[in-house]
Write a protein that holds these residues in place. Structure first.
Motif, PDB file in Angstrom:
ATOM      1  N   ARG A 153     -67.589   2.250 -48.550  1.00 46.61           N
ATOM      2  CA  ARG A 153     -68.909   2.418 -47.944  1.00 46.61           C
ATOM      3  C   ARG A 153     -69.618   3.581 -48.615  1.00 46.61           C
ATOM      4  NH1 ARG A 153     -67.889   1.340 -41.541  1.00 46.61           N
ATOM      5  NH2 ARG A 153     -66.931  -0.699 -41.843  1.00 46.61           N
ATOM      6  N   LEU A 212     -73.583   5.588 -49.081  1.00 45.27           N
ATOM      7  CA  LEU A 212     -74.923   5.756 -48.555  1.00 45.27           C
ATOM      8  C   LEU A 212     -75.944   5.468 -49.653  1.00 45.27           C
ATOM      9  CD1 LEU A 212     -74.403   9.063 -46.534  1.00 45.27           C
ATOM     10  CD2 LEU A 212     -74.631   6.756 -45.620  1.00 45.27           C
ATOM     11  N   SER A 213     -76.974   4.737 -49.317  1.00 40.98           N
ATOM     12  CA  SER A 213     -78.071   4.458 -50.237  1.00 40.98           C
ATOM     13  C   SER A 213     -79.157   5.523 -50.040  1.00 40.98           C
ATOM     14  CB  SER A 213     -78.648   3.081 -49.944  1.00 40.98           C
ATOM     15  OG  SER A 213     -79.253   3.078 -48.657  1.00 40.98           O
ATOM     16  N   ASP A 218     -80.509   5.033 -46.634  1.00 36.73           N
ATOM     17  CA  ASP A 218     -79.589   5.607 -45.642  1.00 36.73           C
ATOM     18  C   ASP A 218     -79.751   7.114 -45.577  1.00 36.73           C
ATOM     19  OD1 ASP A 218     -78.485   3.071 -45.184  1.00 36.73           O
ATOM     20  OD2 ASP A 218     -76.788   3.418 -46.541  1.00 36.73           O
ATOM     21  N   LEU A 233     -82.640   8.188 -43.597  1.00 37.29           N
ATOM     22  CA  LEU A 233     -82.340   8.095 -42.170  1.00 37.29           C
ATOM     23  C   LEU A 233     -81.429   9.225 -41.712  1.00 37.29           C
ATOM     24  CD1 LEU A 233     -81.796   4.234 -41.834  1.00 37.29           C
ATOM     25  CD2 LEU A 233     -83.751   5.564 -40.997  1.00 37.29           C
ATOM     26  N   VAL A 234     -80.437   9.560 -42.529  1.00 36.01           N
ATOM     27  CA  VAL A 234     -79.537  10.675 -42.201  1.00 36.01           C
ATOM     28  C   VAL A 234     -80.355  11.941 -41.973  1.00 36.01           C
ATOM     29  CG1 VAL A 234     -77.785  12.241 -43.159  1.00 36.01           C
ATOM     30  CG2 VAL A 234     -77.473   9.762 -43.346  1.00 36.01           C
ATOM     31  N   TRP A 252     -72.643   6.059 -37.193  1.00 39.96           N
ATOM     32  CA  TRP A 252     -73.654   5.009 -37.382  1.00 39.96           C
ATOM     33  C   TRP A 252     -73.498   4.345 -38.743  1.00 39.96           C
ATOM     34  CZ3 TRP A 252     -76.931   2.259 -34.612  1.00 39.96           C
ATOM     35  CH2 TRP A 252     -77.912   1.534 -35.282  1.00 39.96           C
ATOM     36  N   PHE A 253     -73.237   5.168 -39.776  1.00 44.61           N
ATOM     37  CA  PHE A 253     -73.153   4.631 -41.134  1.00 44.61           C
ATOM     38  C   PHE A 253     -71.734   4.251 -41.549  1.00 44.61           C
ATOM     39  CE2 PHE A 253     -77.124   7.013 -41.188  1.00 44.61           C
ATOM     40  CZ  PHE A 253     -77.968   6.064 -41.725  1.00 44.61           C
TER      41      PHE A 253
END
Length: 108
Positions: A10, A12-13, A16, A19-20, A36-37
């Motif tokens: 996994r 993070l883009s 993402d 949003l973080v 959440w991620f």
């Protein structure tokens, strides 16, 4: 000697990361953001600290997910099982309704 777990894969883009940053600005706990991620809190700290995705802007509040805490994997698993049972009950009800309608058409 213990071995490390395999990486989850996994990542993070940029979206993402935005949003973080928004979730952090809102005051969400890092633990909840990570949950959440599906990543560990270290990845969240990297984004918030700027060592990863430093160029990414903070997401606007209207695009953020609801504040945590979020369901655990265990709770999600139980929810899926309950939904599967509900689906089976609905499928049986549909079958019973279809059979009843056939009888009404045949005799009615």
């Amino acid at each position: 000697m213990s071995s490390r777990a395999r990486p989850s894969g996994r990542r993070l883009s940029e979206a993402d990361a935005s949003l973080v940053k928004g979730m952090d600005a809102r005051g969400d706990r890092h633990h909840d953001i990570a949950a959440w991620f599906g990543v560990n809190q270290g990845r969240i700290a990297e984004v918030i600290g700027g060592s990863k995705f430093g160029w990414v802007p903070v997401a606007s509040t209207d695009t953020l997910p609801p504040p945590g805490p979020y369901s655990s994997g265990r709770a999600a698993h139980h929810a899926v099982r309950a939904l599967e049972e509900a689906k089976s009950a609905l499928e049986l009800a549909i079958t019973n309704i279809d059979q009843a309608l056939k009888q009404v058409k045949q005799f009615g």
